[in-house]
Design a protein around this motif. Structure first.
Motif, mmCIF file in Angstrom:
data_model
loop_
_atom_site.group_PDB
_atom_site.id
_atom_site.type_symbol
_atom_site.label_atom_id
_atom_site.label_comp_id
_atom_site.label_asym_id
_atom_site.label_seq_id
_atom_site.Cartn_x
_atom_site.Cartn_y
_atom_site.Cartn_z
ATOM 1 N N LEU A 1 0.635 -1.159 -0.132
ATOM 2 C CA LEU A 1 0.535 -0.370 -0.078
ATOM 3 C C LEU A 1 0.746 1.579 0.341
ATOM 4 O O LEU A 1 0.810 2.320 -0.820
ATOM 5 C CB LEU A 1 -0.983 0.160 1.585
ATOM 6 N N ASP A 2 1.778 1.159 0.944
ATOM 7 C CA ASP A 2 3.025 2.698 0.323
ATOM 8 C C ASP A 2 3.394 2.487 -0.590
ATOM 9 O O ASP A 2 3.583 3.773 -1.178
ATOM 10 C CB ASP A 2 4.381 1.739 1.898
ATOM 11 N N GLU A 3 3.901 1.275 -1.120
ATOM 12 C CA GLU A 3 4.460 1.758 -2.604
ATOM 13 C C GLU A 3 3.674 2.502 -3.899
ATOM 14 O O GLU A 3 3.973 2.986 -4.408
ATOM 15 C CB GLU A 3 5.352 0.615 -3.131
ATOM 16 N N SER A 4 2.463 1.744 -3.332
ATOM 17 C CA SER A 4 1.410 2.467 -4.081
ATOM 18 C C SER A 4 0.930 3.850 -3.813
ATOM 19 O O SER A 4 0.504 4.450 -5.292
ATOM 20 C CB SER A 4 0.499 1.135 -4.476
ATOM 21 N N VAL A 5 0.784 4.204 -3.665
ATOM 22 C CA VAL A 5 0.731 5.500 -2.524
ATOM 23 C C VAL A 5 1.454 6.244 -3.002
ATOM 24 O O VAL A 5 1.665 7.640 -3.517
ATOM 25 C CB VAL A 5 -0.310 5.475 -1.720
ATOM 26 N N SER A 6 2.583 5.833 -2.674
ATOM 27 C CA SER A 6 4.132 7.004 -3.351
ATOM 28 C C SER A 6 4.888 6.915 -4.165
ATOM 29 O O SER A 6 4.993 7.637 -5.224
ATOM 30 C CB SER A 6 5.499 6.340 -2.358
ATOM 31 N N ALA A 7 4.197 5.527 -5.224
ATOM 32 C CA ALA A 7 4.660 5.874 -6.851
ATOM 33 C C ALA A 7 3.188 5.938 -7.285
ATOM 34 O O ALA A 7 3.268 5.002 -7.885
ATOM 35 C CB ALA A 7 5.898 4.912 -7.500
ATOM 36 N N PRO A 8 2.959 6.654 -8.037
ATOM 37 C CA PRO A 8 1.595 6.915 -9.047
ATOM 38 C C PRO A 8 2.118 6.445 -10.161
ATOM 39 O O PRO A 8 3.475 6.401 -10.809
ATOM 40 C CB PRO A 8 1.072 8.040 -9.005
ATOM 41 N N ASP A 9 0.463 5.989 -10.917
ATOM 42 C CA ASP A 9 1.318 5.685 -12.327
ATOM 43 C C ASP A 9 1.636 6.311 -12.960
ATOM 44 O O ASP A 9 0.535 7.325 -13.672
ATOM 45 C CB ASP A 9 -0.153 4.356 -12.484
ATOM 46 N N ALA A 10 2.460 5.959 -13.672
ATOM 47 C CA ALA A 10 3.246 7.331 -14.763
ATOM 48 C C ALA A 10 2.741 6.897 -16.460
ATOM 49 O O ALA A 10 2.069 8.588 -16.712
ATOM 50 C CB ALA A 10 4.389 6.850 -14.870
ATOM 51 N N SER A 11 1.991 6.110 -16.384
ATOM 52 C CA SER A 11 0.954 5.816 -17.696
ATOM 53 C C SER A 11 -0.213 6.437 -17.818
ATOM 54 O O SER A 11 -0.788 7.375 -19.374
ATOM 55 C CB SER A 11 0.929 4.631 -18.300
ATOM 56 N N HIS A 12 -0.364 7.170 -16.258
ATOM 57 C CA HIS A 12 -2.161 7.283 -15.684
ATOM 58 C C HIS A 12 -1.905 8.877 -14.736
ATOM 59 O O HIS A 12 -2.778 7.901 -13.981
ATOM 60 C CB HIS A 12 -3.203 6.613 -16.187
ATOM 61 N N PRO A 13 -1.684 9.703 -15.161
ATOM 62 C CA PRO A 13 -1.314 10.551 -14.459
ATOM 63 C C PRO A 13 -2.183 11.491 -13.395
ATOM 64 O O PRO A 13 -2.578 11.865 -12.309
ATOM 65 C CB PRO A 13 -0.150 11.339 -14.541
ATOM 66 N N ASN A 14 -3.697 11.106 -14.552
ATOM 67 C CA ASN A 14 -4.632 12.098 -14.215
ATOM 68 C C ASN A 14 -5.912 10.799 -13.367
ATOM 69 O O ASN A 14 -6.389 11.039 -12.284
ATOM 70 C CB ASN A 14 -5.834 12.611 -14.477
ATOM 71 N N LEU A 15 -5.296 9.126 -13.671
ATOM 72 C CA LEU A 15 -6.508 8.294 -13.067
ATOM 73 C C LEU A 15 -6.475 8.353 -11.446
ATOM 74 O O LEU A 15 -5.758 8.450 -11.001
ATOM 75 C CB LEU A 15 -5.842 7.219 -13.211
ATOM 76 N N GLY A 16 -8.091 9.241 -11.226
ATOM 77 C CA GLY A 16 -8.499 8.531 -10.203
ATOM 78 C C GLY A 16 -7.928 10.132 -9.313
ATOM 79 O O GLY A 16 -8.609 9.822 -7.599
ATOM 80 N N GLY A 17 -8.250 10.665 -9.493
ATOM 81 C CA GLY A 17 -7.718 11.933 -9.030
ATOM 82 C C GLY A 17 -9.301 12.749 -8.595
ATOM 83 O O GLY A 17 -9.013 13.575 -7.787
ATOM 84 N N LYS A 18 -9.838 12.473 -9.445
ATOM 85 C CA LYS A 18 -11.600 12.938 -9.052
ATOM 86 C C LYS A 18 -12.906 11.754 -9.499
ATOM 87 O O LYS A 18 -12.720 10.639 -10.039
ATOM 88 C CB LYS A 18 -11.963 13.648 -10.153
ATOM 89 N N ILE A 19 -13.664 11.744 -8.611
ATOM 90 C CA ILE A 19 -14.660 10.363 -8.554
ATOM 91 C C ILE A 19 -15.940 11.156 -8.642
ATOM 92 O O ILE A 19 -16.147 12.019 -7.797
ATOM 93 C CB ILE A 19 -14.768 10.151 -6.777
ATOM 94 N N ASP A 20 -16.808 10.765 -9.213
ATOM 95 C CA ASP A 20 -17.932 11.096 -9.536
ATOM 96 C C ASP A 20 -19.195 10.925 -8.477
ATOM 97 O O ASP A 20 -19.161 9.321 -8.959
ATOM 98 C CB ASP A 20 -18.173 11.116 -11.414
ATOM 99 N N ILE A 21 -19.503 11.021 -8.256
ATOM 100 C CA ILE A 21 -20.295 11.200 -6.698
ATOM 101 C C ILE A 21 -22.166 10.716 -7.597
ATOM 102 O O ILE A 21 -23.038 11.248 -6.761
ATOM 103 C CB ILE A 21 -20.633 11.335 -5.766
#
Length: 64
Positions: A42-62
C-alpha cells in the motif's frame, strides 16, 4: 479408577493442546508477515503513482 489410563488420557490432552497452540502461533506469525507485506504494498502504491495515467483516480463522480 485406573491411574495409568487417566495418566495416558491427560498426557494425550496435553499433547493436543500443545499442538493446537503451535499451529495458532504459526498462523499468527503468518498473519503478521502478510499484514506487513500488505502495508508495504500500500505504501508503494501511494508513493509511486502510475506514470502512464497521471490523472487516473484524481476525481470521483458521485452524482446519481
Amino acid at each position: 479408577m485406573d491411574i495409568a489410563k487417566l495418566s495416558t488420557v491427560l498426557s494425550q490432552a496435553q499433547v493436543k493442546q500443545q499442538a493446537s497452540l503451535s499451529v495458532m502461533r504459526m498462523m499468527m506469525d503468518t498473519g503478521k508477515v502478510q499484514a506487513g507485506d500488505m502495508l508495504e504494498m500500500l505504501d508503494e502504491s501511494v508513493s509511486a503513482p502510475d506514470a502512464s495515467h497521471p490523472n487516473l483516480g484524481g476525481k470521483i463522480d458521485i452524482q446519481a
